[in-house]
Write an enzyme that holds these catalytic residues in place. Structure first.
Site, PDB file in Angstrom:
ATOM      1  N   ASP A 110       0.826  -1.227   0.000  1.00 23.10           N
ATOM      2  CA  ASP A 110       0.000   0.000   0.000  1.00 23.10           C
ATOM      3  C   ASP A 110       0.855   1.269   0.000  1.00 23.10           C
ATOM      4  OD1 ASP A 110      -2.342  -1.629   0.292  1.00 23.10           O
ATOM      5  OD2 ASP A 110      -1.939  -1.755   2.436  1.00 23.10           O
ATOM      6  N   GLU A 111       2.078   1.188  -0.546  1.00 25.76           N
ATOM      7  CA  GLU A 111       2.962   2.356  -0.505  1.00 25.76           C
ATOM      8  C   GLU A 111       2.698   3.351  -1.637  1.00 25.76           C
ATOM      9  OE1 GLU A 111       5.403  -1.307   0.749  1.00 25.76           O
ATOM     10  OE2 GLU A 111       4.171  -0.747  -0.973  1.00 25.76           O
TER      11      GLU A 111
ATOM     12  N   LYS B 253       2.856   2.063  -5.016  1.00 21.18           N
ATOM     13  CA  LYS B 253       3.672   1.539  -6.125  1.00 21.18           C
ATOM     14  C   LYS B 253       2.986   1.738  -7.465  1.00 21.18           C
ATOM     15  CE  LYS B 253       3.833  -2.551  -4.328  1.00 21.18           C
ATOM     16  NZ  LYS B 253       3.144  -2.210  -3.067  1.00 21.18           N
TER      17      LYS B 253
ATOM     18  N   GLY C 240      -3.638  -4.663  -4.441  1.00 22.07           N
ATOM     19  CA  GLY C 240      -4.513  -3.655  -5.016  1.00 22.07           C
ATOM     20  C   GLY C 240      -3.741  -2.382  -5.296  1.00 22.07           C
ATOM     21  N   HIS C 241      -3.597  -2.029  -6.570  1.00 26.42           N
ATOM     22  CA  HIS C 241      -2.893  -0.806  -6.941  1.00 26.42           C
ATOM     23  C   HIS C 241      -3.901   0.205  -7.467  1.00 26.42           C
ATOM     24  CE1 HIS C 241       1.180  -3.051  -7.524  1.00 26.42           C
ATOM     25  NE2 HIS C 241       0.840  -2.903  -6.265  1.00 26.42           N
ATOM     26  N   THR C 242      -3.924   1.360  -6.860  1.00 28.55           N
ATOM     27  CA  THR C 242      -4.825   2.428  -7.283  1.00 28.55           C
ATOM     28  C   THR C 242      -4.045   3.438  -8.101  1.00 28.55           C
ATOM     29  OG1 THR C 242      -6.174   2.145  -5.300  1.00 28.55           O
ATOM     30  CG2 THR C 242      -6.418   4.211  -6.503  1.00 28.55           C
TER      31      THR C 242
ATOM     32  N   GLN D  14       2.625  -6.157  -3.154  1.00 31.48           N
ATOM     33  CA  GLN D  14       2.769  -6.064  -1.696  1.00 31.48           C
ATOM     34  C   GLN D  14       4.025  -5.275  -1.334  1.00 31.48           C
ATOM     35  OE1 GLN D  14       2.080  -9.617  -2.829  1.00 31.48           O
ATOM     36  NE2 GLN D  14      -0.039  -9.033  -2.759  1.00 31.48           N
TER      37      GLN D  14
ATOM     38  N   LEU E  74       3.500  12.512   0.786  1.00 25.77           N
ATOM     39  CA  LEU E  74       4.094  13.567   1.610  1.00 25.77           C
ATOM     40  C   LEU E  74       3.032  14.576   2.022  1.00 25.77           C
ATOM     41  CD1 LEU E  74       6.868  14.693   2.693  1.00 25.77           C
ATOM     42  CD2 LEU E  74       6.812  16.221   0.706  1.00 25.77           C
ATOM     43  N   ASP E  75       2.071  14.826   1.127  1.00 29.31           N
ATOM     44  CA  ASP E  75       1.016  15.805   1.407  1.00 29.31           C
ATOM     45  C   ASP E  75       0.115  15.384   2.553  1.00 29.31           C
ATOM     46  OD1 ASP E  75       0.406  13.820  -0.661  1.00 29.31           O
ATOM     47  OD2 ASP E  75      -1.611  14.654  -0.625  1.00 29.31           O
TER      48      ASP E  75
END
Length: 422
Positions: free
Chosen positions: A12-13, A15, A39-41, A223, A330-331
């Site tokens: 969940d970083e 990627k 899961g990539h958003t 992951q 970062l925001d």
């Protein structure tokens, strides 16, 4: 350049965002591990896409996307995902998506076996997504699994499914979970496979040809490092190698093909499921949830949130051979007055700068924090690294120092153009 993008935390970083950004200059995008538990958003052109098995490069025209041999493939889930993404206006043709004939197949029974395993663990449950990932990898290691190539021989595949169903039903019955009819299960798999058949190929020569031709190949890790079966917070991990090495074994390309490894991390730490989380902070979690952030793309579960953990990032950079960091979200810290970074752990009175292997030591790990001033201003509109507030740049500089790895990209929002090159 051939680039691996890998997560340095518990997944969940962000990627998918970094892969999507780097795909513009890539010719081939490869998924080499995991399954539809990932899961990539990606937000592109104002549209939100949620991807599970499809590589993030699928959103671009003119790119070849490969689901490699290291992935465990749910045929029914992949067809549903293709139909959903195509309904959003993205064309997915056989020349745009290739599926390795060596990838192992997730059967419906694997999902129930996943649930049975969690039930058997009780209070010690792993917290899996119950997508059948672990049981499918277990069948692979036990050499009783079904590969995509096996589906080309329907008689053999049906016999294999029947045998595996009989074994699984004995386990499921003990937990009062639904059992399966072998023929019905096979029919469901083959219905989906007919839709996928044109995409199936021996992807190894395809990738080697692209490599030898000087094409840019981008590897999309699934992951994160802390979920790696060897280097993660065992046993609260996934069932594959989610570090950079897994991209090679999961695709058929050798380490000599890799030019750089981009490690992705958030400006803070998150995780879902069970397991240790030394820098977990309820106040930060609530703050981010109130902003509508940090809910899982696959499960919708709220993620636990905590301060940046340089102990874990330091080890992640080591085992991945990370050449540059991509720091996302970062925001999310824009309005926090005082920030913390965990520089080390204290365990039984001793300072530890790397993560322990002893699972019980995690219960005694006390974070040693450094405090830094926040920047208290909106960074989401920044279009260049130089525009970031001085305190934000100081925070990133300290992160880089603690990990001994230069920062390459900074994310200040979810959109494609909110990625700053350092």
């Amino acid at each position: 350049m051939n680039t691996i993008v890998t997560g340095l935390q518990w997944g969940d970083e962000g990627k998918g965002k970094i892969v999507d950004y780097l795909t513009e200059s890539a010719d081939v995008v490869v998924r080499g591990q995991g399954g539809n538990n990932a899961g990539h958003t990606v937000i592109a052109r104002g549209t939100k896409y949620i991807l599970h098995l499809l590589p993030s490069g699928i959103l671009w025209d003119g790119k070849t996307n490969v689901i490699g041999n290291g992935v465990v493939l749910d045929p029914v889930g992949l067809v549903a995902e293709i139909e959903r993404i195509e309904a959003q206006g993205v064309s997915i043709t056989p020349d745009k998506l290739l599926i390795s004939d060596r990838a192992h197949v997730v059967l419906p029974l694997h999902k129930e076996l996943d649930a049975a395993r969690e039930l058997s663990l009780g209070d010690r449950k792993i917290g899996t997504t119950k997508r059948g990932i672990g049981p499918t990898y277990a069948d692979k290691v036990n050499r009783c699994g079904l590969r995509v190539a096996d589906l080309l021989d329907e008689k053999f595949a049906r016999e294999t499914i029947a045998h595996r169903t009989a074994d699984a039903n004995e386990v499921l019955a003990r937990f009062d979970l639904p059992t399966f009819d072998a023929d019905q299960q096979a029919d469901e798999v083959f219905k989906a496979f007919e839709r996928l058949r044109p995409h199936v190929a021996n992807t190894i020569p395809v990738l080697h040809k692209a490599w030898k031709a000087g094409s840019n190949i981008l590897f999309e890790g699934a992951q994160g490092t802390l979920l790696d079966i060897d280097f993660g917070t065992f046993p609260f991990v996934t069932s594959s190698n989610t570090t950079s090495g897994g991209c090679c074994t999961g695709s058929g390309l050798p380490p000599t093909a890799i030019d750089q490894v981009v490690g992705v991390c958030k400006a803070y730490t998150t995780r879902v499921g069970s397991g240790p989380f030394p820098t977990m902070d309820e106040g930060l979690s609530q703050y981010l949830h109130d902003l509508g952030r940090e809910f899982g793309a696959t499960t919708g579960r709220p993620r636990g949130c905590g301060w940046l953990d340089a102990v874990l990032l330091r080890q992640g950079c080591m085992v991945n051979g990370t050449t540059g960091l991509a720091v996302t979200n970062l925001d999310g810290l824009d309005n926090y007055e005082t920030l913390r970074i965990c520089a080390a752990y204290e365990i039984d009175g001793e300072r530890h700068e790397l993560a322990p292997a002893d699972r019980h030591a995690w219960d005694r790990a006390v974070p040693i924090y450094e405090e830094l001033p926040g920047w208290m201003s909106d960074t989401s509109g920044c279009t260049a690294y130089a525009q970031l507030p001085d305190n934000a740049k100081a925070y990133l500089k300290r992160l880089s120092e603690l990990c001994d790895t230069p920062i390459q990209f900074v994310g200040v929002g979810p959109d494609r153009d909110q990625t700053l090159v350092v």
